[in-house]
Design a protein around this motif. Sequence first.
Motif, PDB file in Angstrom:
ATOM      1  N   GLN A   1       0.841  -1.191   0.000  1.00  0.00           N
ATOM      2  CA  GLN A   1       0.000   0.000   0.000  1.00  0.00           C
ATOM      3  C   GLN A   1       0.882   1.250   0.000  1.00  0.00           C
ATOM      4  O   GLN A   1       1.731   1.422   0.848  1.00  0.00           O
ATOM      5  N   VAL A   2       0.646   2.131  -0.967  1.00  0.00           N
ATOM      6  CA  VAL A   2       1.432   3.352  -1.076  1.00  0.00           C
ATOM      7  C   VAL A   2       0.949   4.350  -0.039  1.00  0.00           C
ATOM      8  O   VAL A   2      -0.253   4.575   0.126  1.00  0.00           O
ATOM      9  N   GLN A   3       1.905   4.935   0.661  1.00  0.00           N
ATOM     10  CA  GLN A   3       1.584   5.964   1.641  1.00  0.00           C
ATOM     11  C   GLN A   3       2.554   7.120   1.538  1.00  0.00           C
ATOM     12  O   GLN A   3       3.757   6.917   1.353  1.00  0.00           O
ATOM     13  N   LEU A   4       2.023   8.327   1.659  1.00  0.00           N
ATOM     14  CA  LEU A   4       2.828   9.532   1.789  1.00  0.00           C
ATOM     15  C   LEU A   4       2.423  10.180   3.105  1.00  0.00           C
ATOM     16  O   LEU A   4       1.233  10.459   3.317  1.00  0.00           O
ATOM     17  N   VAL A   5       3.376  10.403   3.988  1.00  0.00           N
ATOM     18  CA  VAL A   5       3.077  10.945   5.305  1.00  0.00           C
ATOM     19  C   VAL A   5       3.876  12.224   5.513  1.00  0.00           C
ATOM     20  O   VAL A   5       5.112  12.203   5.505  1.00  0.00           O
ATOM     21  N   GLU A   6       3.143  13.322   5.704  1.00  0.00           N
ATOM     22  CA  GLU A   6       3.775  14.630   5.918  1.00  0.00           C
ATOM     23  C   GLU A   6       3.932  14.905   7.405  1.00  0.00           C
ATOM     24  O   GLU A   6       3.040  14.581   8.196  1.00  0.00           O
ATOM     25  N   THR A   7       5.029  15.524   7.759  1.00  0.00           N
ATOM     26  CA  THR A   7       5.258  15.988   9.128  1.00  0.00           C
ATOM     27  C   THR A   7       5.948  17.347   9.069  1.00  0.00           C
ATOM     28  O   THR A   7       6.465  17.748   8.020  1.00  0.00           O
ATOM     29  N   GLY A   8       5.928  18.030  10.210  1.00  0.00           N
ATOM     30  CA  GLY A   8       6.663  19.275  10.307  1.00  0.00           C
ATOM     31  C   GLY A   8       5.830  20.536  10.322  1.00  0.00           C
ATOM     32  O   GLY A   8       6.369  21.632  10.475  1.00  0.00           O
ATOM     33  N   GLY A   9       4.524  20.393  10.141  1.00  0.00           N
ATOM     34  CA  GLY A   9       3.678  21.577  10.188  1.00  0.00           C
ATOM     35  C   GLY A   9       3.561  22.130  11.595  1.00  0.00           C
ATOM     36  O   GLY A   9       4.029  21.527  12.563  1.00  0.00           O
ATOM     37  N   GLY A  10       2.952  23.295  11.701  1.00  0.00           N
ATOM     38  CA  GLY A  10       2.765  23.899  13.018  1.00  0.00           C
ATOM     39  C   GLY A  10       2.412  25.355  12.923  1.00  0.00           C
ATOM     40  O   GLY A  10       2.068  25.864  11.845  1.00  0.00           O
ATOM     41  N   LEU A  11       2.505  26.027  14.066  1.00  0.00           N
ATOM     42  CA  LEU A  11       2.216  27.452  14.172  1.00  0.00           C
ATOM     43  C   LEU A  11       3.522  28.219  14.267  1.00  0.00           C
ATOM     44  O   LEU A  11       4.393  27.879  15.084  1.00  0.00           O
ATOM     45  N   VAL A  12       3.653  29.234  13.438  1.00  0.00           N
ATOM     46  CA  VAL A  12       4.880  30.029  13.422  1.00  0.00           C
ATOM     47  C   VAL A  12       4.513  31.488  13.187  1.00  0.00           C
ATOM     48  O   VAL A  12       3.494  31.781  12.542  1.00  0.00           O
ATOM     49  N   GLN A  13       5.333  32.390  13.699  1.00  0.00           N
ATOM     50  CA  GLN A  13       5.098  33.810  13.464  1.00  0.00           C
ATOM     51  C   GLN A  13       5.584  34.210  12.074  1.00  0.00           C
ATOM     52  O   GLN A  13       6.489  33.575  11.508  1.00  0.00           O
ATOM     53  N   ALA A  14       5.003  35.250  11.557  1.00  0.00           N
ATOM     54  CA  ALA A  14       5.433  35.774  10.264  1.00  0.00           C
ATOM     55  C   ALA A  14       6.931  36.074  10.310  1.00  0.00           C
ATOM     56  O   ALA A  14       7.444  36.599  11.299  1.00  0.00           O
ATOM     57  N   GLY A  15       7.609  35.709   9.229  1.00  0.00           N
ATOM     58  CA  GLY A  15       9.050  35.867   9.167  1.00  0.00           C
ATOM     59  C   GLY A  15       9.820  34.637   9.621  1.00  0.00           C
ATOM     60  O   GLY A  15      11.031  34.551   9.408  1.00  0.00           O
ATOM     61  N   GLY A  16       9.118  33.686  10.214  1.00  0.00           N
ATOM     62  CA  GLY A  16       9.761  32.483  10.712  1.00  0.00           C
ATOM     63  C   GLY A  16       9.938  31.425   9.641  1.00  0.00           C
ATOM     64  O   GLY A  16       9.641  31.652   8.459  1.00  0.00           O
ATOM     65  N   SER A  17      10.417  30.259  10.082  1.00  0.00           N
ATOM     66  CA  SER A  17      10.710  29.166   9.165  1.00  0.00           C
ATOM     67  C   SER A  17      10.121  27.855   9.676  1.00  0.00           C
ATOM     68  O   SER A  17       9.945  27.664  10.882  1.00  0.00           O
ATOM     69  N   LEU A  18       9.832  26.982   8.726  1.00  0.00           N
ATOM     70  CA  LEU A  18       9.425  25.617   9.019  1.00  0.00           C
ATOM     71  C   LEU A  18      10.007  24.703   7.955  1.00  0.00           C
ATOM     72  O   LEU A  18      10.214  25.136   6.814  1.00  0.00           O
ATOM     73  N   ARG A  19      10.220  23.455   8.325  1.00  0.00           N
ATOM     74  CA  ARG A  19      10.671  22.453   7.363  1.00  0.00           C
ATOM     75  C   ARG A  19       9.688  21.296   7.365  1.00  0.00           C
ATOM     76  O   ARG A  19       9.504  20.641   8.386  1.00  0.00           O
ATOM     77  N   LEU A  20       9.062  21.081   6.231  1.00  0.00           N
ATOM     78  CA  LEU A  20       8.140  19.966   6.081  1.00  0.00           C
ATOM     79  C   LEU A  20       8.880  18.754   5.523  1.00  0.00           C
ATOM     80  O   LEU A  20       9.787  18.900   4.691  1.00  0.00           O
TER      81      LEU A  20
END
Length: 122
Positions: A1-20
């Motif tokens: 079974q094919v699965q794609l699982v995303e992680t790394g989201g969240g709440l951040v202030q403007a100007g900040g960074s995230l890595r998905l």
Amino acid sequence: QVQLVETGGGLVQAGGSLRLSCAASGRSFSRSIMAWVRQAPGKGREFVAAISWTSSNQYYADSVKGRFTISRDNAKNMVYLQMNTLKPEDTAVYYCAADSISPTIVPQYRYWGQGTQVTVSS
């Protein structure tokens, strides 16, 4: 079974960074185009970024060009989206997508993850 699982989201202030991160399983996507697509509240899915299987070609929506970077690790069956200088208008559910002939055409992607929420506060 094919699965794609995303992680790394969240709440951040403007100007900040995230890595998905997107972990693929069930088959190898080492020769597939991989992409990130987002959907803001009340809107349709929007192309964000895509990467060819060799990583030699990368595609970006104009709205994220210069701020977001897509990358992949075929040995680990992983795709990443580094998001810098985030803006409130980047708030959306971000989906990992795989396997398309046309990198920027959202409906052509064959496989989809469940999505991860990114919220950017002003």
